[in-house]
Design a protein around this motif. Sequence first.
Motif, PDB file in Angstrom:
ATOM      1  N   GLN A 118      -7.742   1.330   6.438  1.00 43.30           N
ATOM      2  CA  GLN A 118      -7.665   1.838   7.874  1.00 43.30           C
ATOM      3  C   GLN A 118      -6.202   1.846   8.134  1.00 43.30           C
ATOM      4  O   GLN A 118      -5.297   1.025   8.095  1.00 43.30           O
ATOM      5  N   THR A 119      -5.858   3.121   8.366  1.00 41.49           N
ATOM      6  CA  THR A 119      -4.480   3.621   8.658  1.00 41.49           C
ATOM      7  C   THR A 119      -3.665   2.893  10.026  1.00 41.49           C
ATOM      8  O   THR A 119      -2.478   2.726   9.862  1.00 41.49           O
ATOM      9  N   GLY A 120      -4.654   2.401  10.844  1.00 42.22           N
ATOM     10  CA  GLY A 120      -3.826   1.919  11.893  1.00 42.22           C
ATOM     11  C   GLY A 120      -3.299   0.529  11.680  1.00 42.22           C
ATOM     12  O   GLY A 120      -2.280   0.107  12.210  1.00 42.22           O
ATOM     13  N   TYR A 121      -3.832  -0.165  10.650  1.00 46.29           N
ATOM     14  CA  TYR A 121      -3.331  -1.546  10.280  1.00 46.29           C
ATOM     15  C   TYR A 121      -1.836  -1.086   9.494  1.00 46.29           C
ATOM     16  O   TYR A 121      -0.944  -1.992   9.685  1.00 46.29           O
ATOM     17  N   GLY A 122      -1.874  -0.203   8.695  1.00 47.96           N
ATOM     18  CA  GLY A 122      -0.935   0.189   7.711  1.00 47.96           C
ATOM     19  C   GLY A 122       0.292   0.483   8.717  1.00 47.96           C
ATOM     20  O   GLY A 122       1.365   0.254   8.634  1.00 47.96           O
ATOM     21  N   ARG A 123      -0.105   1.351   9.729  1.00 50.46           N
ATOM     22  CA  ARG A 123       0.968   2.022  10.746  1.00 50.46           C
ATOM     23  C   ARG A 123       1.638   0.734  11.623  1.00 50.46           C
ATOM     24  O   ARG A 123       2.835   0.616  11.901  1.00 50.46           O
ATOM     25  N   LEU A 124       0.802  -0.160  11.814  1.00 51.16           N
ATOM     26  CA  LEU A 124       1.467  -1.566  12.482  1.00 51.16           C
ATOM     27  C   LEU A 124       2.382  -2.413  11.559  1.00 51.16           C
ATOM     28  O   LEU A 124       3.270  -2.619  12.320  1.00 51.16           O
ATOM     29  N   ALA A 125       2.143  -2.618  10.460  1.00 53.68           N
ATOM     30  CA  ALA A 125       2.967  -3.203   9.594  1.00 53.68           C
ATOM     31  C   ALA A 125       4.236  -2.290   9.548  1.00 53.68           C
ATOM     32  O   ALA A 125       5.303  -2.749   9.494  1.00 53.68           O
ATOM     33  N   GLU A 126       4.074  -0.732   9.370  1.00 56.15           N
ATOM     34  CA  GLU A 126       5.326  -0.151   9.395  1.00 56.15           C
ATOM     35  C   GLU A 126       6.265  -0.155  10.795  1.00 56.15           C
ATOM     36  O   GLU A 126       7.475  -0.422  10.794  1.00 56.15           O
TER      37      GLU A 126
ATOM     38  N   ALA B 289       8.090  -3.471  10.930  1.00 56.31           N
ATOM     39  CA  ALA B 289       9.226  -3.303   9.813  1.00 56.31           C
ATOM     40  C   ALA B 289      10.324  -2.709  10.668  1.00 56.31           C
ATOM     41  O   ALA B 289      11.678  -2.997  10.576  1.00 56.31           O
ATOM     42  N   ASP B 290      10.133  -1.611  11.453  1.00 55.42           N
ATOM     43  CA  ASP B 290      10.956  -0.741  12.344  1.00 55.42           C
ATOM     44  C   ASP B 290      11.678  -1.657  13.108  1.00 55.42           C
ATOM     45  O   ASP B 290      12.871  -1.578  13.405  1.00 55.42           O
ATOM     46  N   LEU B 291      10.981  -2.690  13.868  1.00 62.39           N
ATOM     47  CA  LEU B 291      11.688  -3.690  14.601  1.00 62.39           C
ATOM     48  C   LEU B 291      12.623  -4.140  14.207  1.00 62.39           C
ATOM     49  O   LEU B 291      13.384  -4.758  14.782  1.00 62.39           O
ATOM     50  N   ALA B 292      12.128  -5.031  12.697  1.00 56.95           N
ATOM     51  CA  ALA B 292      13.134  -5.770  11.923  1.00 56.95           C
ATOM     52  C   ALA B 292      14.262  -5.010  11.726  1.00 56.95           C
ATOM     53  O   ALA B 292      15.505  -5.558  11.687  1.00 56.95           O
ATOM     54  N   TRP B 293      14.203  -3.816  11.312  1.00 57.08           N
ATOM     55  CA  TRP B 293      15.287  -3.133  11.173  1.00 57.08           C
ATOM     56  C   TRP B 293      16.366  -2.757  12.308  1.00 57.08           C
ATOM     57  O   TRP B 293      17.679  -2.697  12.162  1.00 57.08           O
ATOM     58  N   ASP B 294      15.778  -2.703  13.367  1.00 56.78           N
ATOM     59  CA  ASP B 294      16.514  -2.635  14.398  1.00 56.78           C
ATOM     60  C   ASP B 294      17.283  -3.788  14.791  1.00 56.78           C
ATOM     61  O   ASP B 294      18.625  -3.852  15.141  1.00 56.78           O
TER      62      ASP B 294
ATOM     63  N   THR C  96       1.003  -1.030  -0.013  1.00 54.62           N
ATOM     64  CA  THR C  96      -0.083   0.076   0.059  1.00 54.62           C
ATOM     65  C   THR C  96       0.975   1.110  -0.076  1.00 54.62           C
ATOM     66  O   THR C  96       1.906   1.307  -0.863  1.00 54.62           O
ATOM     67  N   PRO C  97       0.875   2.178   0.863  1.00 54.46           N
ATOM     68  CA  PRO C  97       1.892   3.055   1.028  1.00 54.46           C
ATOM     69  C   PRO C  97       3.159   2.783   1.355  1.00 54.46           C
ATOM     70  O   PRO C  97       3.216   1.555   2.017  1.00 54.46           O
ATOM     71  N   PRO C  98       4.381   2.925   0.709  1.00 53.12           N
ATOM     72  CA  PRO C  98       5.509   2.414   1.053  1.00 53.12           C
ATOM     73  C   PRO C  98       5.935   2.688   2.417  1.00 53.12           C
ATOM     74  O   PRO C  98       5.628   3.570   3.099  1.00 53.12           O
ATOM     75  N   ILE C  99       6.912   1.615   2.943  1.00 49.30           N
ATOM     76  CA  ILE C  99       7.358   1.581   4.018  1.00 49.30           C
ATOM     77  C   ILE C  99       8.757   1.564   4.100  1.00 49.30           C
ATOM     78  O   ILE C  99       9.269   0.524   3.561  1.00 49.30           O
ATOM     79  N   PRO C 100       9.434   2.672   4.510  1.00 46.65           N
ATOM     80  CA  PRO C 100      11.037   2.921   4.397  1.00 46.65           C
ATOM     81  C   PRO C 100      11.608   1.560   5.028  1.00 46.65           C
ATOM     82  O   PRO C 100      12.441   1.232   4.279  1.00 46.65           O
ATOM     83  N   ALA C 101      11.358   1.143   6.265  1.00 44.52           N
ATOM     84  CA  ALA C 101      12.140   0.074   6.694  1.00 44.52           C
ATOM     85  C   ALA C 101      12.032  -1.030   6.054  1.00 44.52           C
ATOM     86  O   ALA C 101      12.799  -1.723   5.677  1.00 44.52           O
TER      87      ALA C 101
END
Length: 614
Positions: free
Chosen positions: A568-576, A579-584, A428-433
Amino acid sequence: MMLMIMMMKKMRTAARFRSQLWSLKMPSLCHRSFAAISTYKAVIFDMYGVLIPSPVKLATVFEQQNSVPLGTLGKAIRTGGEVNVWKRFMRGEIGAEEFVEAFGRQCSEIAGCPVPIGSFLSDLTSGPMTRPLPIMMEALLCTRSRGLKTAVLSNNFLQLNGDPFLPLDHSLFDVIVESCREGLSKPDPRIYHLCLNRLGVSAHEAVFLDDLELNVKAAAQLGMHAIKVGDLAVSVKELEGVLGIPLSGIVPGPGSAPRATKLPMDQLTQYLRKALHLSDKADPVAVQQLSPSQSNSLYHLTTGGRHLLLRKQQKASRAMETEYRLLKALNGSGIPVPEIIDLCEDPSVLGAPFLLMEVCLGRMYSDPSLPGLTPGDRRALYQAMQHTLCQIHCLDTRAVGLEDYGEPVDYMGLQVQWWTQQYRDSETPPIPAMERLIQWLPLHLPKHQRTTQIHGSFRLENLVFHPEKPEVVAVMDWGRSRLGDPLTDLTFSCMAHCLPQDNPLLTGISDRGLVQLGIPTVEEVMGQYCSSMGLEEGVPDWNFYMAFHLFCLASSHQGESKSTIAGQTGYGRLAEQVADLAWDFATKEGFRIFNAMLRSPHAVTSPLKGQVAE
């Protein structure tokens, strides 16, 4: 230096993320096949007022119809203490004829008019009293389907023919204790102990249901979790909360249409009778739908005294045929798997292929902190879990005919490609991580990958444990099994160690105090596995595997978000945030590689081989 500063900023961002991510209470995308989170081993049911209608209401109707003053029978039952006629009848000290005469005389004296007790006794053993209460019987079936023992503990009496009145299917109970056979009646503590001993459980391992307050109090004083039954629906809800399992979904009885199911019952019944060699007079099929997923629907079936699991394929693929072949091959290999009965590919039965297998009765846990167990029991179960994982990874695939099962070459590379495509297909919207991980993961694949049989989704809640011993009796959910890198199984089994308890995707234990709970730490899990498997080098790429698993989780969640709740933006935010934790973890892997360049190759002895602690 700039690179180091950027990496430190990323780690601080991920730390802030942990305090925010889990406040998003999203539904879990990790569908369960079935589970029993209960720490109890048995449920004990009273009969009257719990499994069949209460005689109190019957007595009121009887008094009204026979012009007997209301409350007459109740007063007679309460008068005279333990030696009154009613109590002696319940203990089997007098027969039905003597009871009718003596109790009738007592009631007539109280009422001041003749009371036809023979008619009341007849009503007590006929009509509505012979029909079990559906809501409680459904709860009973669900309880048994999750591996708990069940018992009837009833103050009961002998009929004129000398048999107790028990209008229930005896096969649904492990133990039946009746006062008229034991010479003891509730609330005497001895009859409770008798029932517990025959079940083979202690008082704190049992739940007791009764409609009389004095019987409930007696059970509670012995240490049982006691439930006073009034409103049946409320009581079932309470029992559901205590056991931690759903107690609805099964609708027993001929011609009944199971709720929440779309199964053609006539075709299913005909198939089961043929597949199980049952007679036409066998019990009707009872069905409970368990947690569905996008690819499969799972049902619990009860018929002919057998408990079965039926998994129906939702999407067209060969996965079910492949899993059937796998489980058939593993049967007898020493790896605990459910017994497969049949793979049905005839579309005229259910419209899609399905697997039929035996239910593995035992304990299942969805909370990795194992609430209610002692520290020693928790440690023993986690050790049994690791022992089973080693069994899977030590399997001689040639000996069981699975040498061609799955892709053995460059497993991790193929997995990264596959999950990357999954993400692209549902993006959906690009996720930088995610974009960074898509670039980073292929460049940091483990250099040395072994190939063994793997489970593909190995974690605590996919295991069935022996009801009493710390032993795995079945490993469930083999849909992702293949030949591959065994360290993916090992690291996936430790995902809970890296996530907090209120994680909305996977329940974690990172904030639970593992030492006090008796749960092995990641270091201990890795150490046990490496020692058992002879891995002197440990698991140097541990952070890579954790980054990979979280990358998969984000990809999967993104796909489910797009297909079910787009916009539903909450779901997209959760995936993001996942991904941030994976990048950690990817960042920590970068630190590990950098540090390894500065230290002797023999300086670290930990199974994690130089992993940077959080």
